[in-house]
Motif scaffolding. Structure first.
Motif, short mmCIF file in Angstrom:
data_model
loop_
_atom_site.label_atom_id
_atom_site.label_comp_id
_atom_site.label_asym_id
_atom_site.label_seq_id
_atom_site.Cartn_x
_atom_site.Cartn_y
_atom_site.Cartn_z
N LEU A 153 0.81 -1.22 0.00
CA LEU A 153 0.00 0.00 0.00
C LEU A 153 0.85 1.27 0.00
CD1 LEU A 153 -2.78 -1.08 2.51
CD2 LEU A 153 -2.68 -1.38 0.04
N ALA A 154 2.15 1.12 -0.20
CA ALA A 154 3.05 2.28 -0.18
C ALA A 154 2.73 3.27 -1.30
CB ALA A 154 4.50 1.83 -0.26
N ASP A 155 2.01 2.84 -2.29
CA ASP A 155 1.56 3.72 -3.37
C ASP A 155 0.03 3.70 -3.40
OD1 ASP A 155 1.75 5.49 -5.47
OD2 ASP A 155 2.13 3.95 -6.97
N ALA A 156 -0.57 3.85 -2.23
CA ALA A 156 -2.03 3.76 -2.09
C ALA A 156 -2.76 4.71 -3.02
CB ALA A 156 -2.44 4.02 -0.63
N ARG A 157 -2.18 5.87 -3.27
CA ARG A 157 -2.86 6.86 -4.11
C ARG A 157 -3.09 6.38 -5.54
NH1 ARG A 157 2.03 8.96 -2.89
NH2 ARG A 157 3.56 8.79 -4.54
N SER A 158 -2.34 5.36 -5.96
CA SER A 158 -2.52 4.83 -7.31
C SER A 158 -3.61 3.75 -7.36
CB SER A 158 -1.21 4.27 -7.86
OG SER A 158 -0.86 3.09 -7.16
N MET A 159 -4.16 3.41 -6.20
CA MET A 159 -5.23 2.42 -6.11
C MET A 159 -6.57 3.15 -6.10
SD MET A 159 -3.51 0.15 -3.06
CE MET A 159 -4.57 -1.28 -3.17
N THR A 160 -7.64 2.37 -6.06
CA THR A 160 -8.95 2.95 -5.82
C THR A 160 -9.32 2.66 -4.37
OG1 THR A 160 -10.15 0.93 -6.40
CG2 THR A 160 -9.67 2.49 -8.22
N PRO A 161 -10.27 3.39 -3.82
CA PRO A 161 -10.71 3.06 -2.46
C PRO A 161 -11.20 1.61 -2.35
CG PRO A 161 -11.49 5.24 -3.07
CD PRO A 161 -10.89 4.63 -4.31
N GLN A 162 -11.87 1.10 -3.37
CA GLN A 162 -12.35 -0.28 -3.33
C GLN A 162 -11.18 -1.27 -3.36
OE1 GLN A 162 -15.70 -1.29 -2.87
NE2 GLN A 162 -14.53 -3.13 -2.32
N ALA A 163 -10.15 -0.97 -4.14
CA ALA A 163 -8.98 -1.85 -4.19
C ALA A 163 -8.28 -1.90 -2.83
CB ALA A 163 -8.01 -1.39 -5.28
N LEU A 164 -8.27 -0.79 -2.14
CA LEU A 164 -7.69 -0.76 -0.80
C LEU A 164 -8.51 -1.64 0.14
CD1 LEU A 164 -6.26 2.51 0.58
CD2 LEU A 164 -6.97 0.67 2.05
N ALA A 165 -9.83 -1.54 0.07
CA ALA A 165 -10.71 -2.39 0.89
C ALA A 165 -10.50 -3.86 0.54
CB ALA A 165 -12.17 -2.00 0.70
N ASP A 166 -10.38 -4.16 -0.74
CA ASP A 166 -10.15 -5.55 -1.18
C ASP A 166 -8.84 -6.08 -0.63
OD1 ASP A 166 -12.54 -5.37 -2.61
OD2 ASP A 166 -11.54 -5.05 -4.54
N TRP A 167 -7.80 -5.23 -0.62
CA TRP A 167 -6.50 -5.66 -0.10
C TRP A 167 -6.62 -6.02 1.38
CZ3 TRP A 167 -2.85 -4.87 3.58
CH2 TRP A 167 -1.60 -5.43 3.36
N LEU A 168 -7.30 -5.18 2.14
CA LEU A 168 -7.48 -5.45 3.57
C LEU A 168 -8.28 -6.73 3.80
CD1 LEU A 168 -8.17 -1.83 4.79
CD2 LEU A 168 -6.20 -3.24 5.41
N ALA A 169 -9.26 -6.98 2.95
CA ALA A 169 -10.13 -8.15 3.14
C ALA A 169 -9.42 -9.45 2.83
CB ALA A 169 -11.37 -8.01 2.26
N GLN A 170 -8.44 -9.43 1.95
CA GLN A 170 -7.82 -10.69 1.52
C GLN A 170 -7.16 -11.48 2.64
OE1 GLN A 170 -4.36 -10.44 -1.09
NE2 GLN A 170 -3.92 -8.40 -0.26
N TRP A 171 -6.80 -10.83 3.73
CA TRP A 171 -6.10 -11.51 4.82
C TRP A 171 -7.06 -12.13 5.82
CZ3 TRP A 171 -1.54 -12.06 3.00
CH2 TRP A 171 -1.04 -11.08 2.14
N THR A 172 -8.32 -11.80 5.72
CA THR A 172 -9.29 -12.19 6.73
C THR A 172 -10.08 -13.40 6.29
OG1 THR A 172 -9.49 -9.89 7.34
CG2 THR A 172 -11.18 -11.33 8.14
N PRO A 173 -9.97 -14.50 7.01
CA PRO A 173 -10.76 -15.68 6.68
C PRO A 173 -12.26 -15.40 6.84
CG PRO A 173 -9.08 -16.21 8.30
CD PRO A 173 -9.09 -14.73 8.14
N PRO A 174 -13.10 -16.07 6.06
CA PRO A 174 -14.54 -15.80 6.14
C PRO A 174 -15.13 -16.11 7.50
CG PRO A 174 -14.08 -17.62 4.64
CD PRO A 174 -12.76 -17.06 5.08
N SER A 175 -14.50 -16.95 8.30
CA SER A 175 -15.05 -17.32 9.60
C SER A 175 -14.87 -16.23 10.64
CB SER A 175 -14.40 -18.61 10.10
OG SER A 175 -13.01 -18.43 10.25
N ARG A 176 -14.10 -15.18 10.34
CA ARG A 176 -13.84 -14.12 11.34
C ARG A 176 -14.91 -13.08 11.30
NH1 ARG A 176 -7.90 -13.59 13.12
NH2 ARG A 176 -7.37 -15.72 12.86
#
Length: 176
Positions: A153-176
């Motif tokens: 995320l060191a170049d977060a400004r080149s992402m979209t807000p949704q892409a940032l949310a997607d990045w955060l979600a990828q680490w979280t198992p569905p059971s959490r």
């Protein structure tokens, strides 16, 4: 031929892992230009190493008790990408998701010259590749889960807000 096969296998495994992640919330803005200004200055620049270490330990204990993951957000108030990340994580839909799945602790690393004992604890002893650098940690084992992706995320400004949310979600198992 074998390298293509391994590349395809690695991509399939990565996509399978992403499919197992919690669904990211739908972010209500499409551009960072829609964020409320001024952007926050989220890092405590005056925090001493001992206080930072205590804050990380307390956040890890809260995460373990609540069955959440720990995010150690390494950055600095001088960093536009860090401030964009902080403001995006305050959007109500993303804040609710983060609060449900993570304990977050912010660590000011100055100009890559402060509080570097924190990333070192997770095996990152070379200069950080950029900030924000997010350490996603399993608090039960204190194991870094996003090794190799810490500076994604060191170049977060080149992402979209949704892409940032997607990045955060990828680490979280569905059971959490």
């Amino acid at each position: 031929m074998f390298s293509r096969l391994f590349l395809a296998l690695g991509l399939s495994l990565a996509l399978a892992g992403a499919a197992d992640a919690a669904a990211a919330p739908k972010v209500g803005i499409s551009s960072f230009a829609e964020l409320k200004t001024p952007l926050p200055y989220p890092y405590d620049e005056a925090a001493e190493a001992k206080a930072v270490d205590a804050a990380v330990a307390k956040a890890r204990a809260r995460a373990a008790k609540a069955h959440k993951l720990l995010i150690v957000d390494l950055g600095g108030n001088w960093c536009g990408d860090c401030r964009i990340l902080a403001a995006t994580m305050e959007l109500p839909e993303l804040k609710a998701f983060v609060d449900r799945h993570y304990e977050v602790v912010l660590v000011d690393v100055g100009r890559f010259n402060k509080n570097l004992q924190v990333p070192a604890r997770y095996g990152i002893t070379e200069r950080l590749e950029g900030v924000p650098a997010l350490l996603v940690v399993d608090p039960r084992t204190n194991r870094l889960l996003d090794k190799g992706h810490v500076a994604a995320l060191a170049d977060a400004r080149s992402m979209t807000p949704q892409a940032l949310a997607d990045w955060l979600a990828q680490w979280t198992p569905p059971s959490r």
